[in-house]
Design a protein around this motif. Sequence first.
Motif, PDB file in Angstrom:
ATOM      1  N   ASN A 139       5.375  67.757  25.862  1.00 49.25           N
ATOM      2  CA  ASN A 139       5.310  68.685  26.756  1.00 49.25           C
ATOM      3  C   ASN A 139       6.382  68.971  28.203  1.00 49.25           C
ATOM      4  O   ASN A 139       7.609  69.472  28.241  1.00 49.25           O
ATOM      5  N   THR A 159       7.383  75.932  24.368  1.00 52.54           N
ATOM      6  CA  THR A 159       6.021  76.092  23.711  1.00 52.54           C
ATOM      7  C   THR A 159       6.538  74.045  22.364  1.00 52.54           C
ATOM      8  O   THR A 159       7.705  74.084  21.630  1.00 52.54           O
ATOM      9  N   VAL A 167       9.676  72.244  18.420  1.00 47.01           N
ATOM     10  CA  VAL A 167       9.370  72.286  20.068  1.00 47.01           C
ATOM     11  C   VAL A 167      10.349  74.021  19.758  1.00 47.01           C
ATOM     12  O   VAL A 167      11.224  74.074  19.398  1.00 47.01           O
TER      13      VAL A 167
END
Length: 211
Positions: A139, A159, A167
Motif C-alpha cells: 500500500n 485501498t 487497487v
Amino acid sequence: PITDQTPAATVAVTGYEDNVGNDPENIASGEFTNDNTPVISGTATNAKTVDVYVDGKLVGTATVGTDGKWSLPELTDPLSEGPHTITAKAKNGAGKEITSGEYTVTVDTEVDAGQPEIVTDLDGSSTITTTVDPEDVDNTGIKIVDPKTGEEIPGLTVTGPDADGKVVIEGKIPEGVEPELKVTDKVGNEVTTPITDQTPAATVAVTGYED
C-alpha cells in the motif's frame, strides 16, 4: 600406501552486493534484489581460488586472500529476472574439491503494474483503479502524483492491493491536474504511468422550441 593428511578446503558464499542506488547493501540469501550485476563474495580456507557458479553455470574465478575472503567483480552478463542459486567450489592442495551451500536470490528489476483508469463524478470526486503484483508492491508504494511537480497529490485514500492485486484510489483531483500513477515496489523499482480517463461523456440535446 600414504595416508593423505592434507587439510580439507572449506568454502562459503556469504555476500551478494547490490550496488543499485546510492548505498551498496548486502542482499541476504532468500531475499529480493534489483541489481542483476552484483559483486559476489564469500570465504574459503585451504584453497587458493574459488570457482563461482550461478544456476550451475561458471561465472568466474576469484582468488582467496590471506584473510580467507574472496570476491568476484561485478558480473558482466546480467542475471535474468527471477530466482537464482549461487554456489562456489574450491580445492585443497591435494586437489580434493568441495562445494558450498546454496545462496539464493530473486532478481526483480521491473514493477508489475497495470494500466490505471480514472472516473470522475459530477461532484468532482474521482475513483482510480489499477492492478499490481501484491507480492511485489504494498500500500505504501502506490501514489498519485502531479506530473508537473512530481509531488504526491494529498487527500486521496488508497485501498489495496487485495489478494488479486486490485487497487482503488478515491478522492478529489485538483482542477487542471492530469494525474499520474507512481508505483514503487519493495526493492525500490519505480514506474510512473499516465492515467486513462474513463469518465462517461456528457450528452445534451435541444428537444423543444415552445411557441
